[in-house]
Design an enzyme around this catalytic site. Structure first.
Site, PDB file in Angstrom:
ATOM      1  CG  ASP A 101      -1.975   1.064   1.237  1.00 22.60           C
ATOM      2  OD1 ASP A 101      -2.950   1.022   0.469  1.00 22.60           O
ATOM      3  OD2 ASP A 101      -1.788   1.993   2.051  1.00 22.60           O
ATOM      4  CE1 TYR A 150      -7.516   5.863  -0.728  1.00 20.74           C
ATOM      5  CE2 TYR A 150      -8.544   5.526  -2.868  1.00 20.74           C
ATOM      6  CZ  TYR A 150      -7.469   5.363  -2.015  1.00 20.74           C
ATOM      7  OH  TYR A 150      -6.344   4.715  -2.452  1.00 20.74           O
ATOM      8  CE1 TYR A 231      -4.362   7.356   0.306  1.00 20.04           C
ATOM      9  CE2 TYR A 231      -3.953   7.590   2.661  1.00 20.04           C
ATOM     10  CZ  TYR A 231      -4.224   6.798   1.568  1.00 20.04           C
ATOM     11  OH  TYR A 231      -4.356   5.437   1.726  1.00 20.04           O
ATOM     12  CG  HIS A 296      -5.700  -3.058  -0.155  1.00 15.06           C
ATOM     13  ND1 HIS A 296      -4.948  -2.605  -1.220  1.00 15.06           N
ATOM     14  CD2 HIS A 296      -5.322  -2.304   0.915  1.00 15.06           C
ATOM     15  CE1 HIS A 296      -4.160  -1.616  -0.817  1.00 15.06           C
ATOM     16  NE2 HIS A 296      -4.368  -1.421   0.462  1.00 15.06           N
TER      17      HIS A 296
END
Length: 317
Positions: A101, A150, A231, A296
């Site tokens: 990730d 998201y 992010y 995931h």
């Protein structure tokens, strides 16, 4: 956890918590969102028993590591700098690396910036996509998926944290871990991390309640801002990495992804992963493994298989 040693090292001007076990060649495990060193618990025990020294830090902003308050302190350069500091602190010159990730994104950057410190890489979930010199990442995400995607919803400081607080840490984490929908995740305002049907969240069999509670307890202590700040630096990373436009990842690599992973179903991702382009950008890519029916969090869902893949690949070196 039995046999796992914990310590805090000074790296890049902050305190980084490190979990480690075993003796032998070092494997650096880099976790993603919303996790911590604990996501590698299965790999730590397995690889330590096979003659490796497993080293799993909490990245800045997570767990027992420091969480700088400035959003701009979570760029790829900061985080790779932390990891180089960790390697120096533990006396490691060149190491094996495993990422998942956001940890995979950071692992790609580590190999891009400092290939001299990496023997070989096993990366999971997020493939290496070279920098697009014409378009910033958020511009692309908004064009492809809209403002409720998201990543876009994570941009405004504090907003998504309020929405997580409204549903509760446990509900938010369980909804992420239990998600089996491979379509790009969208979080409409007021409906984030909620099942519109009102049905209770059923945890997957690979994540028992006591294990998810380890994540819940830690995130209730720390909050989510540190992890979400990664992010918030997508566009800043794009600006900072302009000098590496067109650069390749020149580290021996194995890439793994589940065919139910949302990242595998992002626009063009599947086609790219199976194309010559991926191999051109990662010329030492030796193998791509797509795990059928796996989501995931593949290193937890299929821990034994992942452990074997890691061991088999690193044995070559």
């Amino acid at each position: 956890m039995e046999g796992v040693e914990h310590r805090t090292v000074k790296a890049n001007g902050i305190n980084i918590h490190v979990a480690e076990k075993g003796e032998g060649p070092i494997i650096l495990f880099i976790h993603g969102f919303p996790q911590s060193w604990y996501s590698w618990r299965h790999q730590i025990h397995a690889l330590a028993s096979l003659g490796y020294r497993a080293v799993a830090p909490d990245l800045r902003g997570y767990g027992d590591s420091d969480a700088p308050s400035d959003v701009g302190s979570y760029t790829c350069l900061h985080v790779v700098g932390d990891l180089i500091g960790v390697l120096d602190a533990i006396g490691a010159d060149k190491v094996f690396v495993v990422g998942h990730d956001w940890g995979a994104i950071i692992a790609w950057y580590l190999c891009l910036f400092r290939p001299d410190r990496v023997k070989a890489l096993v990366n999971m979930s997020v493939a290496y996509f070279p920098r697009n010199p014409m378009h910033k990442p958020l511009e692309i995400y908004r064009h492809l998926y809209g403002d409720d995607f998201y990543v876009c919803r994570f941009q405004e400081p504090g907003q998504i944290e309020i929405e997580i607080a409204e549903v509760g840490t446990a509900t938010a984490l369980k909804s992420i871990f239990a998600n089996r929908d491979p379509s790009p995740p969208c979080l409409p305002k007021g409906k984030a991390f909620q099942d519109v049907s009102g049905a209770p969240i059923v945890l997957p069999p690979w994540l028992p309640e006591e294990e998810v509670n380890c994540y819940v307890t830690k995130f209730e202590e720390t909050g989510f801002t540190g992890g979400i700040n990664y992010y918030r630096n997508f566009d800043r990373n794009w600006e900072l990495t302009a000098p590496w436009t067109g650069s390749q990842i020149k580290v021996p690599t194995k890439f793994m992804v589940g065919d139910m992973d949302l990242t595998y179903h992002f626009a063009g991702a599947k086609e790219y992963i199976h194309s010559d382009e991926f191999n051109k950008n990662v010329p030492l890519l030796e193998e791509v493994v797509v795990m059928e029916g796996v989501g995931h969090f593949l290193h937890e869902e299929k821990a034994d298989e992942i452990n074997k893949h890691i061991h088999d690949f690193f044995q070559k070196f």
